[in-house]
Design an enzyme around this catalytic site. Structure first.
Site, PDB file in Angstrom:
ATOM      1  N   GLU A 175       0.844  -1.081  -0.036  1.00  0.00           N
ATOM      2  CA  GLU A 175       0.095   0.068  -0.026  1.00  0.00           C
ATOM      3  C   GLU A 175       0.889   1.371   0.126  1.00  0.00           C
ATOM      4  O   GLU A 175       0.281   2.473   0.229  1.00  0.00           O
ATOM      5  CB  GLU A 175      -0.844  -0.035   1.268  1.00  0.00           C
ATOM      6  CG  GLU A 175      -1.917  -1.169   1.445  1.00  0.00           C
ATOM      7  CD  GLU A 175      -3.119  -1.136   0.223  1.00  0.00           C
ATOM      8  OE1 GLU A 175      -3.718   0.235   0.366  1.00  0.00           O
ATOM      9  OE2 GLU A 175      -3.406  -2.080  -0.316  1.00  0.00           O
ATOM     10  N   HIS A 251      -4.690   1.489   7.004  1.00  0.00           N
ATOM     11  CA  HIS A 251      -3.408   2.019   6.816  1.00  0.00           C
ATOM     12  C   HIS A 251      -2.627   2.517   8.402  1.00  0.00           C
ATOM     13  O   HIS A 251      -3.499   3.214   8.818  1.00  0.00           O
ATOM     14  CB  HIS A 251      -3.240   2.925   5.874  1.00  0.00           C
ATOM     15  CG  HIS A 251      -3.691   2.612   4.488  1.00  0.00           C
ATOM     16  ND1 HIS A 251      -4.240   3.529   3.622  1.00  0.00           N
ATOM     17  CD2 HIS A 251      -3.084   1.747   3.728  1.00  0.00           C
ATOM     18  CE1 HIS A 251      -4.523   2.859   2.328  1.00  0.00           C
ATOM     19  NE2 HIS A 251      -3.867   1.873   2.613  1.00  0.00           N
ATOM     20  N   CYS A 372      -3.109  11.312   3.635  1.00  0.00           N
ATOM     21  CA  CYS A 372      -3.476  10.236   2.439  1.00  0.00           C
ATOM     22  C   CYS A 372      -3.351  10.906   1.082  1.00  0.00           C
ATOM     23  O   CYS A 372      -2.810  10.330   0.264  1.00  0.00           O
ATOM     24  CB  CYS A 372      -4.802   9.818   2.565  1.00  0.00           C
ATOM     25  SG  CYS A 372      -5.322   9.015   3.990  1.00  0.00           S
TER      26      CYS A 372
END
Ligand code: SUG
Length: 451
Positions: A175, A251, A372
């Site tokens: 990720e 995350h 993000c």
């Protein structure tokens, strides 16, 4: 050494930004699925964040959106007919698939790649590995475009080393930088890279969440370490607490953020947290760096508070006057316990001198906060000079992009609108013009017409 800077490359929100509820395990995405989105507002909110940091003297860059709807994927899945016919069939057959090929998820550039600065790598180059994002279908086809973009923007082989994404299987689920934090004394000094994973893929008996997916594996972290030529002495591998993934921490950047010598995190973020902190302490000391961990205890704020407010999905930035700036989403100020915690920061002896609050609601409703939206790349003065200049933020670019958004973006998008052939044309026209603004040439190769 002081000439090395951290550049934040923010994702420019694309014209098809929508809420399709695609990310099981991401509480916000699930709870806002099927709501009407406002792509114009989303893009403006993102631009304003870039401008706020640029105005404060930080070097800011951006990465353009990807082509959506992704007709090529639909054709790969066997859909035939004109573009308009294909979109209509997919709307009828599988709204989830339509939402997936229209997702503007490339905006969350913390998931674009993992980047290791030249001060850390054995060959002295900046290394990039695009994240395969295999855990979610709608994100799994970002890496081809991301890889091409990164190669185009960081083109000079004397400075930049590009790798292809890891094999697209769940064993190597990667990720990107959302699970990677670099700590150091100074951006140009040797750093310690903290890789965080959710599970060990090749050892099924080891801890893992029970309800939600652990997207990132240890095996992926190890592969990126090898590719980036990072010696063991400069790396710490830490596992996320499986419990927190089950509470919506999909995350690690939802529960921890680091910058330079500081790590700001929730005490439940890591499995075997004491070992992780000891390792960071020891390895940072070996490169001549101090370590300032700032843990928030579960009695002060719960994991649920962190997930609701995105306090840790903040940007920690080094102020030129010393100390740090914490950029948080406006959800923090509306959350009474988190707001009280932020007010108490000056009494905690932390390096955080200033809190900047930004409205990023459009992105937040999909589970994407300030952290993000940005990919951090540390660059020496020479490396920065080799970056494609068209993607570096400036006041004139800000003006141009605002006008471009006004010309091309809608202010409402519902599921039905995603199948509108006019939206496809509008998106293509927008990206065509954007490549001219950013000087990226003919970057997108739209697949036109019936097949
Ligand atoms: O991968 N949301 C993204 C949010 C990514 C956040 N990134 C970081 N934490 N670094 C995701 O879950 C939702 C799309 C939708 O439901 O329409 C989405 O993809």
């Amino acid at each position: 050494m002081t000439q090395t800077v951290e550049v934040n490359f923010d994702g420019l929100v694309g014209p098809t930004h929508n809420y399709s509820g695609l990310s099981f395990g991401n509480v916000a995405s699930e709870s806002h699925g099927r709501e009407t989105s406002n792509p114009r507002e989303a893009a403006r909110q993102g631009l304003l964040k870039m401008k706020a940091l640029h105005d404060r003297g930080f070097v800011q860059g951006l990465l353009p959106p990807h082509e959506r709807p992704n007709l090529a994927i639909l054709r790969q899945l066997g859909y035939r007919g004109s573009d308009a016919e294909v979109l209509a069939i997919v709307l009828r057959d599988s709204p989830v698939l339509l939402g997936s090929v229209c997702s503007a998820s490339a905006m969350w550039t913390a998931n674009a790649a993992t980047v290791s600065p030249s001060a850390d790598t054995l060959d002295g180059k900046v290394h990039f590995t695009p994240a395969n994002l295999t855990a979610k279908f709608h994100r799994s086809f970002e890496h081809q475009t991301t890889g091409r973009l990164l190669q185009r923007i960081f083109a000079d082989p004397r400075h930049f080393q590009h790798h292809t994404a890891l094999p697209s299987t769940q064993q190597f689920g990667d990720e990107g930088a959302a699970n990677h934090t670099r700590l150091c004394r100074d951006y140009g000094a040797p750093g310690i890279e903290l890789f965080v994973y959710g599970r060990k893929a090749f050892d099924e008996r080891t801890p893992r969440p029970a309800q939600y997916p652990a997207r990132h594996t240890l095996e992926a972290c190890q592969a990126v370490q090898r590719l980036h030529r990072l010696p063991d002495s400069r790396v710490v591998m830490a596992q996320q607490q499986p419990d927190v993934i089950d509470q919506g921490v999909f995350h690690n950047d939802v529960i921890a953020v680091g910058n330079r010598e500081m790590l700001f995190y929730h005490e439940q973020a890591f499995l075997d947290s004491q070992w992780v902190m000891d390792e960071l302490h020891r390895k940072l000391a070996s490169v001549g760096s101090a370590f300032y961990p700032l843990a928030v205890s579960a009695t002060e704020l719960s994991v649920e508070d962190a997930v609701q407010s995105y306090l840790f999905n903040s940007q920690l930035l080094a102020l030129s006057s010393g100390g740090m700036l914490l950029l948080v989403p406006s959800e923090c100020e509306k959350h009474p316990r988190v707001a009280a915690y932020l007010k108490s920061l000056p009494q905690r002896g932390s390096p955080i001198r200033e809190v900047l609050i930004m409205d990023l609601k459009q992105s937040m409703k999909n589970g994407g906060g300030p952290a993000c939206l940005r990919l951090r790349v540390c660059l020496t003065a020479e490396e920065l000079a080799a970056v494609h200049p068209g993607v570096l933020f400036s006041e004139p670019l800000f003006q141009q992009l605002n006008q471009w958004i006004d010309r091309h973006y809608r202010d409402r998008l519902s599921l039905k609108d995603l199948a509108d052939p006019a939206l496809l044309q509008e998106s293509r026209a927008a990206l065509d013009e954007l490549t001219a603004i950013l000087g990226l040439g003919a970057f997108y190769s739209f697949q036109q017409g019936a097949q």
